[in-house]
Write a protein that holds these residues in place. Structure first.
Motif, short mmCIF file in Angstrom:
data_model
loop_
_atom_site.label_atom_id
_atom_site.label_comp_id
_atom_site.label_asym_id
_atom_site.label_seq_id
_atom_site.Cartn_x
_atom_site.Cartn_y
_atom_site.Cartn_z
N LYS A 38 0.66 -0.43 -0.07
CA LYS A 38 0.20 -0.14 -0.05
C LYS A 38 0.84 1.07 0.17
CE LYS A 38 -3.84 2.45 2.65
NZ LYS A 38 -4.20 2.26 3.84
N LYS A 39 1.67 1.32 0.98
CA LYS A 39 3.16 2.71 0.73
C LYS A 39 3.58 2.61 -0.15
CE LYS A 39 3.34 2.70 5.99
NZ LYS A 39 3.96 1.89 7.10
N LEU A 40 3.78 1.98 -1.07
CA LEU A 40 5.07 1.30 -2.09
C LEU A 40 4.07 2.06 -3.36
CD1 LEU A 40 7.27 0.45 -3.26
CD2 LEU A 40 6.33 -0.98 -4.24
N ASN A 41 2.41 1.47 -3.30
CA ASN A 41 2.26 1.92 -4.44
C ASN A 41 1.22 3.82 -3.97
OD1 ASN A 41 2.01 -0.49 -5.84
ND2 ASN A 41 -0.91 -0.14 -5.72
N LEU A 42 1.50 3.77 -3.12
CA LEU A 42 0.69 5.12 -3.01
C LEU A 42 2.13 6.52 -3.47
CD1 LEU A 42 -0.63 5.37 0.99
CD2 LEU A 42 -1.53 5.91 -1.50
N ALA A 43 3.24 5.92 -2.54
CA ALA A 43 4.32 6.62 -3.50
C ALA A 43 4.58 6.13 -4.89
CB ALA A 43 5.95 5.89 -2.78
N LEU A 44 4.28 5.50 -5.50
CA LEU A 44 4.97 5.11 -7.06
C LEU A 44 3.91 6.71 -8.06
CD1 LEU A 44 5.00 0.91 -7.72
CD2 LEU A 44 6.80 3.21 -7.20
N PHE A 45 2.18 6.50 -7.33
CA PHE A 45 1.41 6.94 -7.48
C PHE A 45 1.86 8.74 -7.62
CE2 PHE A 45 -2.37 4.15 -7.02
CZ PHE A 45 -1.78 3.58 -8.13
N GLY A 46 2.35 8.77 -6.82
CA GLY A 46 2.52 9.75 -6.68
C GLY A 46 4.04 10.63 -7.45
N ILE A 47 4.27 9.60 -8.24
CA ILE A 47 6.35 9.39 -8.70
C ILE A 47 5.23 10.24 -10.21
CG2 ILE A 47 7.91 8.46 -9.56
CD1 ILE A 47 8.30 6.90 -7.91
N ALA A 48 3.59 9.08 -10.22
CA ALA A 48 2.65 9.38 -11.84
C ALA A 48 3.34 10.36 -11.78
CB ALA A 48 1.44 7.94 -11.29
N MET A 49 2.12 11.14 -10.99
CA MET A 49 1.77 12.53 -10.58
C MET A 49 2.83 13.83 -11.31
SD MET A 49 -1.22 12.32 -7.27
CE MET A 49 -1.74 13.96 -8.25
N ILE A 50 4.08 13.23 -10.89
CA ILE A 50 5.22 13.99 -10.83
C ILE A 50 5.58 13.84 -12.59
CG2 ILE A 50 7.86 14.40 -10.61
CD1 ILE A 50 7.56 13.62 -8.17
N GLY A 51 5.46 12.69 -13.21
CA GLY A 51 5.74 11.96 -14.44
C GLY A 51 4.29 13.14 -15.48
N ALA A 52 3.61 13.21 -15.26
CA ALA A 52 2.13 13.75 -15.77
C ALA A 52 2.67 15.20 -15.96
CB ALA A 52 1.07 13.64 -15.10
N VAL A 53 3.23 15.81 -14.48
CA VAL A 53 3.88 17.16 -14.62
C VAL A 53 4.71 17.30 -16.23
CG1 VAL A 53 4.79 19.46 -13.23
CG2 VAL A 53 2.86 18.16 -12.80
N LEU A 54 5.74 16.56 -16.03
CA LEU A 54 6.77 16.21 -16.74
C LEU A 54 6.27 16.02 -18.22
CD1 LEU A 54 9.54 14.19 -14.79
CD2 LEU A 54 9.71 17.01 -14.70
N PHE A 55 5.61 15.48 -18.23
CA PHE A 55 5.18 15.74 -19.55
C PHE A 55 4.19 16.95 -20.22
CE2 PHE A 55 1.49 13.95 -22.79
CZ PHE A 55 2.03 13.55 -23.86
N LEU A 56 3.53 17.59 -18.98
CA LEU A 56 2.92 18.73 -19.12
C LEU A 56 3.95 20.26 -19.71
CD1 LEU A 56 -0.26 18.85 -16.84
CD2 LEU A 56 -0.33 20.07 -19.65
N MET A 57 5.37 19.74 -19.29
CA MET A 57 5.88 20.37 -19.77
C MET A 57 7.53 20.70 -20.86
SD MET A 57 7.18 20.96 -15.93
CE MET A 57 8.70 22.55 -15.81
N ALA A 58 7.08 19.22 -21.46
CA ALA A 58 8.59 18.45 -22.55
C ALA A 58 7.52 19.07 -23.81
CB ALA A 58 7.62 16.75 -22.51
N ASP A 59 8.83 19.53 -24.38
CA ASP A 59 8.81 20.25 -25.92
C ASP A 59 9.91 19.27 -26.66
OD1 ASP A 59 11.48 20.24 -24.32
OD2 ASP A 59 11.09 22.74 -24.52
N THR A 60 9.86 18.33 -26.28
CA THR A 60 10.49 17.57 -27.49
C THR A 60 10.24 16.21 -27.35
OG1 THR A 60 12.50 17.22 -25.93
CG2 THR A 60 13.11 18.69 -26.46
N LEU A 61 10.55 15.04 -28.71
CA LEU A 61 9.95 13.99 -28.29
C LEU A 61 10.32 13.03 -27.74
CD1 LEU A 61 7.78 11.86 -30.31
CD2 LEU A 61 9.98 11.58 -31.79
N TRP A 62 11.42 13.25 -27.18
CA TRP A 62 12.14 12.20 -26.27
C TRP A 62 12.21 12.92 -24.54
CZ3 TRP A 62 13.97 8.35 -28.12
CH2 TRP A 62 14.59 8.48 -29.54
N MET A 63 11.33 14.08 -24.54
CA MET A 63 11.19 14.49 -23.30
C MET A 63 9.41 13.87 -23.07
SD MET A 63 12.13 18.41 -22.54
CE MET A 63 11.82 18.53 -21.01
#
Length: 294
Positions: A84-109
């Motif tokens: 449970k704690k691991l999944n909570l941490a992973l979901f937090g990382i997924a949300m950070i990944g979504a923010v990075l996706f919104l900010m990405a301006d190159t194909l590799w990002m």
């Protein structure tokens, strides 16, 4: 005195929420809703940004490759730490990944941030299934919210795409993932206790049936993932609005609902080979409709 009463009411509410059906509803519904929001229109989103179909393939296939490589790691961490704690941490990382996706301006990002989110959603799925099966409620009553959530997410993605903006889809993902986290936090960690592993048969090179199954599964999931990735773009190319396209995708997902609800009444009575042949046949019908432009 009033403070004590408010404190008692708060404690009572939290106690009532803990391991309640509502917590499982939040967890499962918004987990699959978030998954649909983030992935169902990815081909349309990238093509509209000026990327080529080959670029879309790179992003999507990269996410599956990342999921393949990290699944053993996530599984190992789940066995070693509180799931449970691991999944909570992973979901937090997924949300950070979504923010990075919104900010990405190159194909590799874009490819890297998309892969980060998807490998977490793919990697945590087995644990989410385990939570549903180990909950105090019938599996079908929990799993059905995954089907409904994915259908709602598909429809919501199209509406946001047409009437707000494409980028708003991924902002909405952050909100729905937060609701999923609230739901997961309310479930009982005991439901995810590890059970002693049974002795497993070693995989030998002569185990032909297993490798035949791997080959069939690879072809099946490869084809269906390609269809799921490019079907929205195909519908758009035929002149359909995203809201209409998402309605078609939602209806397709909702067809799964009766099978999930009543799976125990027929799946256990059919052989695995029969179930697989039915699935292959349905995919062939779907591909035939698309290929012949019916």
């Amino acid at each position: 005195m009033e403070f004590q009463i408010l404190k008692q009411k708060k404690h009572s509410l939290l106690a009532g929420y803990k391991n309640s059906y509502f917590s499982y509803f939040l967890m499962y519904n918004f987990y699959y809703l978030s998954w649909a929001l983030f992935s169902v229109l990815i081909s349309v989103y990238l093509l509209d940004r000026g990327y080529r179909a080959s670029d879309v393939s790179l992003v999507v296939s990269g996410s599956f490759l990342a999921s393949l490589l990290t699944q053993p790691l996530i599984g190992s961490l789940t066995d070693r730490y509180d799931a449970k704690k691991l999944n909570l941490a992973l979901f937090g990382i997924a949300m950070i990944g979504a923010v990075l996706f919104l900010m990405a301006d190159t194909l590799w990002m874009i490819a890297g941030s998309y892969a980060l989110v998807m490998l977490i959603l793919n990697g945590t799925n087995p644990v989410m299934e385990k939570v549903a099966t180990a909950s105090p409620y019938a599996y079908g009553r929990i799993r059905i919210w995954g089907t409904i959530g994915y259908a709602l997410g598909s429809q919501l993605a199209g509406l946001i795409y047409d009437f707000v903006s494409p980028q708003a889809i991924f902002i909405a993902f952050l909100g729905t993932m937060a609701l999923c986290v609230i739901g997961l936090a309310g479930t009982d960690s005991l439901a995810m206790e590890k059970k002693p592993e049974k002795e497993k048969n070693s995989l030998k090179s002569g185990n032909k049936k297993f490798f035949i199954y791997l080959g069939l599964a690879g072809v099946f999931f490869g084809i269906t993932n390609v269809v799921n990735t490019y079907a929205p773009a195909m519908f758009q190319a035929k002149g359909l609005d995203m809201s209409v396209t998402s309605a078609i995708l939602s209806a397709a997902v909702l067809c799964e609902a009766p099978i999930v609800l009543w799976s125990g009444k027929f799946m256990d009575r059919l052989e695995t080979k029969t179930l697989m042949l039915i699935a292959f046949g349905l995919v062939l019908v779907q591909l035939g409709v698309y290929a012949l432009d019916l």
